[in-house]
Motif scaffolding. Structure first.
Motif, short mmCIF file in Angstrom:
data_model
loop_
_atom_site.label_atom_id
_atom_site.label_comp_id
_atom_site.label_asym_id
_atom_site.label_seq_id
_atom_site.Cartn_x
_atom_site.Cartn_y
_atom_site.Cartn_z
N THR A 21 -9.08 6.24 64.43
CA THR A 21 -8.01 7.23 64.39
C THR A 21 -7.31 7.16 63.04
OG1 THR A 21 -6.58 5.56 65.39
CG2 THR A 21 -7.53 7.20 66.86
N VAL A 22 -6.82 8.29 62.58
CA VAL A 22 -6.14 8.32 61.28
C VAL A 22 -4.92 9.23 61.33
CG1 VAL A 22 -6.33 9.06 58.87
CG2 VAL A 22 -8.19 7.79 59.91
N GLY A 23 -3.86 8.76 60.70
CA GLY A 23 -2.68 9.59 60.46
C GLY A 23 -2.42 9.56 58.96
N GLU B 278 -0.40 10.36 55.70
CA GLU B 278 0.90 10.85 55.20
C GLU B 278 0.65 11.49 53.84
OE1 GLU B 278 3.94 7.60 55.65
OE2 GLU B 278 2.18 6.58 56.43
N ALA C 67 4.09 13.98 57.32
CA ALA C 67 3.22 13.09 58.09
C ALA C 67 2.90 13.73 59.43
CB ALA C 67 3.89 11.74 58.30
N PRO C 68 1.63 13.73 59.79
CA PRO C 68 1.25 14.25 61.10
C PRO C 68 1.17 13.12 62.11
CG PRO C 68 -0.72 13.84 59.84
CD PRO C 68 0.44 13.33 59.01
N ILE C 69 1.11 13.46 63.38
CA ILE C 69 0.77 12.45 64.39
C ILE C 69 -0.74 12.22 64.28
CG2 ILE C 69 0.65 12.00 66.87
CD1 ILE C 69 3.13 13.85 67.14
N PHE C 70 -1.16 10.98 64.42
CA PHE C 70 -2.56 10.67 64.18
C PHE C 70 -3.51 11.32 65.18
CE2 PHE C 70 -1.24 7.50 67.24
CZ PHE C 70 -2.35 7.27 68.02
N TRP D 177 -4.88 3.80 59.68
CA TRP D 177 -6.20 3.76 60.32
C TRP D 177 -6.22 2.75 61.46
CZ3 TRP D 177 -9.79 -0.27 60.70
CH2 TRP D 177 -11.14 0.08 60.92
N SER D 178 -6.78 3.15 62.57
CA SER D 178 -6.95 2.19 63.66
C SER D 178 -8.21 2.52 64.45
CB SER D 178 -5.71 2.19 64.57
OG SER D 178 -5.79 1.08 65.42
N ASN E 26 -5.78 0.58 72.01
CA ASN E 26 -5.83 0.47 70.55
C ASN E 26 -6.35 -0.93 70.23
OD1 ASN E 26 -5.34 0.06 67.85
ND2 ASN E 26 -3.29 0.97 67.87
N LYS F 234 6.57 -3.89 65.13
CA LYS F 234 6.31 -3.12 63.92
C LYS F 234 7.27 -3.45 62.79
CE LYS F 234 5.17 1.06 62.78
NZ LYS F 234 5.58 2.38 62.60
N ASP G 52 6.11 -4.54 58.96
CA ASP G 52 6.01 -3.35 58.13
C ASP G 52 6.87 -3.42 56.88
OD1 ASP G 52 6.45 0.19 58.75
OD2 ASP G 52 5.03 -0.88 57.51
N ASN H 107 -0.04 -2.22 64.60
CA ASN H 107 -1.16 -1.82 65.47
C ASN H 107 -2.16 -0.96 64.73
OD1 ASN H 107 0.26 0.52 65.17
ND2 ASN H 107 0.68 0.82 67.34
N GLU I 249 -2.51 0.40 57.10
CA GLU I 249 -2.11 1.50 56.25
C GLU I 249 -2.75 1.30 54.89
OE1 GLU I 249 2.09 2.15 56.34
OE2 GLU I 249 2.00 3.82 54.93
P1 ADP Z 1 5.74 4.84 58.33
O1 ADP Z 1 4.48 4.52 57.59
O2 ADP Z 1 6.57 5.81 57.53
O3 ADP Z 1 6.47 3.63 58.78
P2 ADP Z 1 4.83 5.45 61.11
O4 ADP Z 1 4.64 4.04 61.45
O5 ADP Z 1 5.66 6.26 62.05
O6 ADP Z 1 5.40 5.71 59.64
O7 ADP Z 1 3.41 6.14 61.08
C1 ADP Z 1 2.84 6.64 59.95
C2 ADP Z 1 1.60 7.35 60.35
O8 ADP Z 1 0.75 6.47 61.08
C3 ADP Z 1 1.79 8.59 61.24
O9 ADP Z 1 1.00 9.62 60.75
C4 ADP Z 1 1.31 8.10 62.57
O10 ADP Z 1 0.83 9.13 63.38
C5 ADP Z 1 0.19 7.18 62.16
N1 ADP Z 1 -0.25 6.28 63.24
C6 ADP Z 1 0.47 5.69 64.20
N2 ADP Z 1 -0.33 5.01 65.06
C7 ADP Z 1 -1.60 5.18 64.61
C8 ADP Z 1 -2.88 4.75 65.06
N3 ADP Z 1 -3.03 4.00 66.15
N4 ADP Z 1 -3.96 5.13 64.35
C9 ADP Z 1 -3.84 5.88 63.24
N5 ADP Z 1 -2.66 6.31 62.78
C10 ADP Z 1 -1.55 5.97 63.45
#
Ligand code: ADP
Ligand code: MG
Length: 700
Positions: free
Chosen positions: A192-194, A196, A276-279, A326-327, A335, A431, A435, A447, A450
């Motif tokens: 999975t990928v989100g 930014e 940023a989209p939801i992944f 990426w996860s 996950n 997190k 982070d 989880n 990045e």
């Molecule tokens: P930030 O990097 O600003 O702290 P977030 O932790 O909210 O932000 O998430 C950043 C991005 O990571 C978002 O696009 C989110 O959808 C994505 N993300 C969250 N969980 C996963 C996952 N399991 N796999 C891939 N992408 C994810």
């Protein structure tokens, strides 16, 4: 109706998604298509006609007249060729038609797309084939069918084919591991990928006065403005009304396409923003990121703005990147990079984590290659983005866990017991504690990982092909060992332990932006590939060709062709920038300086005519400075011109040419710029031929 109640209604309204399929396809067809989409089962050709017809009816009801295969050639942007649905009938009329054949296969002219020599050795013909795992959608009055693009002889000519292959591969290898842990429920593992996405917005009127922005996407000149990002007042600052209106409009357009646009905020540099989209699964995320970049530009035009996606539009302020979160997840909703509740889950988590650690260490070169281009060379290692050195951040807690396992030592000062996998429950890694490090190129964030080295213009395909494949390779090695194991827990512990011991050099939890890290990384034997021409040759190193061919992601021919394309792309980019620079100096800057100098001369002469004893010191000083600087600029630009003429002498090999562009042309460009920027700072505003940084960055 308020805007917020409309969102669920417009969301995905331009997508032939699951909801539409369920509604419009016969049950059996729907089920067969879903099996292909979710389980990777090959598609029964007989259902193509039914699906095509349903897609056409749905699109025509929305006023659509055309269809196109939508694909991702090696140009970095997407490609499409629109055909209308019309088909003549007897009596001179037309009906709207779309056949299964048209849905499944297309034949665009492959000869106009980069193929890196594949065309020379193989047939020029190229085909597109439907990728049913990504939804069809409507854009620009056309039904867009996501497709792969390949040559007559079956070589991939695009970025999607190898990505899909890599997703299949990691699915296979991860399933082997899950079975070892007694998981019989999971039938599919997906990455999975989100992503930014960072970008700049500038006013269109200002943009159109700058040849460099128009032709190269970045400013080739521009003195530092009196105010840059030093006040740190832009990040998360309040959003200007014009930008707000843009973001709102952008969200609407993205939502219609089923893109989960979620977070929008200002970034560090003035005029810089992030979306940023939801992944989602990696294939969808890749398609959606391509669409997002395209829609960002289109929507900007409506607001008399221009969206700059270049990695470094402005010198002296931050550039734009893309964070690839990426996860790995299962179809049962787990996950795999999330530490779990039970000892079994945690042992499994640590094994996946070990695979990533080993992969990033052994293939740091490939990760670096996957983020190399001329634009990103301005960022990596330039004190604003992660350095060109690949390392990973795990956070103190997780590092301690691994240390304790590696040393057969108790996990924390509080406990006395030695940690055993498959016995102990790990502490949770919330997190916010993992982070904190924002400087790491590859950070564990609770989880997911990045990967922060990507440039803003990148297709996320390349980096994810690498990530999926290298982790699949390590998982397959682990599975090979554990499938033969007589004592699973003992061998598992041993694997986690030795992997950490052998690859811990890649873990760095400190400040990646510091000079000490550069020195330390060198001691650790980590690579520091500073430029694109330095990095690219690693792509075709024997070990990497062996990796990709073993996993059937690329053939060695495909790799060589891609290597050529990447090198060519670098050379072309620098070439266009250098030519644009020469043009702007000769046609705009030098004439403007000459005009301004002339004005000063006339003013001094007029003053003297009026009053012979008057001081003309200001004019004289400026005239002298302008004259000497413009003479120097003239000389430097002539030198750059001469060097550009010599490009031909280096065309024998793509690598040699790229090196020439980097070592000679790019180096001269820096010199030209330095003098021109100094001239800007002494020239009058009205005489300087194009908008300055202050205007571009603040006039919105
Ligand atoms: P930030 O990097 O600003 O702290 P977030 O932790 O909210 O932000 O998430 C950043 C991005 O990571 C978002 O696009 C989110 O959808 C994505 N993300 C969250 N969980 C996963 C996952 N399991 N796999 C891939 N992408 C994810
Ligand atoms: Mg981030």
């Amino acid at each position: 109706m308020s805007a917020s109640t409309q969102v669920p209604e417009i969301f995905g309204s331009l997508v032939f998604n699951d909801h539409v399929m369920k509604e419009r396809l016969p049950k059996e067809t729907y089920k067969a298509l879903k099996r292909t989409m979710e389980k990777g089962k090959s598609l029964d050709p007989s259902i193509a006609n039914i699906v095509a017809n349903a897609m056409k009816d749905w699109a025509v009801e929305k006023g659509v007249t055309h269809f196109t295969h939508w694909f991702q050639p090696m140009t970095g942007v997407t490609a499409e060729k629109h055909d209308s649905f019309i088909s003549p009938t007897e009596g001179g009329g037309v009906i709207m038609e779309f056949s299964g054949k048209e849905l499944v296969r297309g034949e665009p002219d492959a000869s106009s797309f980069p193929s890196g020599g594949l065309r020379a050795t193989f047939e020029a013909r190229g085909y597109t084939a439907w990728d049913p795992t990504s939804y069809a959608f409507i854009k620009d009055n056309a039904l867009c069918i996501p497709t792969v693009f390949y040559s007559y002889s079956g070589e991939a000519l695009d970025k999607k084919t190898p990505l899909l292959r890599s997703m299949e591969d990691i699915n296979r290898q991860a399933l082997r591991i899950l079975r070892l842990f007694g998981d019989t429920e999971t039938t599919r593992v997906t990455t999975t990928v989100g992503p930014e996405q960072e970008y700049f917005l500038v006013d269109k009127k200002l943009y159109s006065q700058r040849e460099d922005l128009i032709l190269t996407g970045r400013t080739l000149f521009g003195a530092k403005p009196p105010k840059g990002q030093e006040m740190e007042d832009h990040y998360f600052g309040s959003i200007k009304p014009r930008v707000m209106a843009y973001m709102k409009d952008l969200d609407q357009e993205l939502w219609k396409l089923g893109i989960l646009a979620k977070t929008e905020h200002n970034e560090v540099a003035p005029a810089q923003h992030e979306l940023a989209p939801i992944f989602s699964n990696t294939n969808t995320a890749t398609d959606h990121n391509q669409l997002t970049m395209e829609i960002m530009k289109k929507v900007a035009a409506r607001h008399d703005l221009v969206c700059l996606l270049h990695e470094k539009p402005f010198a002296g302020v931050n550039g734009s990147g893309k964070h690839n979160n990426w996860s790995i997840s299962t179809d049962t909703g787990a996950n795999l990079l999330e530490p779990g509740e039970s000892p079994r889950e945690n042992a499994q988590f640590l094994l996946f984590l070990s695979a990533v650690i080993k992969a990033v260490d052994e293939y740091q070169d490939l990760l670096r290659v996957s983020v190399a281009n001329a634009g990103n060379d301005h960022r990596l290692g330039a004190n604003e983005a992660p350095p060109a050195i690949v390392s990973m951040f795990l956070g103190d807690e997780l590092t301690e866990v691994l240390e304790s396992i590696a040393n057969d030592a108790p996990y924390s000062p509080k406990c006395t017991e030695v940690m055993k996998l498959g016995v102990h429950t790990l502490p949770r890694f919330p997190k916010d504690t993992t982070d904190r490090n924002r400087t790491s190129p590859f950070a564990f964030t609770g989880n997911k990982f990045e990967f922060r080295m990507l440039g803003s213009t990148f297709s996320i395909s390349g980096p994810n092909i690498v990530l999926n494949t290298i982790v699949a390779e390590e998982l397959s090695q682990f599975a090979d060992v554990l499938e033969q194991s007589a004592d699973f827990n003992a061998d598992l512990t041993k694997l986690v332990k030795t992997t950490y011991q052998e690859h811990k050099r890649i873990i760095f939890n400190g400040n990646n932006y510091s000079d000490e890290w550069v020195a330390e990384a060198e001691c650790r034997g980590l690579l520091n590939l500073k430029s694109t021409p330095d990095a690219l040759p690693y792509f075709v190193a024997d070990k990497n060709v062996a990796l990709f061919t073993k996993h059937k992601i690329f053939t060695s021919t495909e790799m060589l062709s891609r290597y050529e394309i990447l090198l060519e792309n670098y050379s072309k980019t620098i070439g266009i920038e250098a030519l644009t620079m020469c043009d702007m100096v000769k046609k705009q800057i030098l004439p403007a300086i000459s005009k301004y100098t002339d004005k000063l001369c006339r003013s001094a002469l007029d003053k003297r005519a009026l009053l012979p004893s008057i001081s003309c010191e200001m004019e004289e000083t400026l005239i002298t400075k302008l004259t000497s600087l413009s003479a120097s600029l003239c000389k430097k630009v002539n030198q750059l011109d001469d060097e550009l003429l010599k490009v031909k002498e280096h065309e024998g090999s793509a690598k040699e040419l790229a090196d020439y562009y980097k070592d000679v042309i790019f180096a001269s460009m820096q010199e030209v710029r330095a003098v021109a920027d100094e001239l800007e700072s002494v020239c009058s505003q009205e005489d300087w031929p194009f908008p300055t940084y202050s205007k571009l960055l603040y006039d919105i």
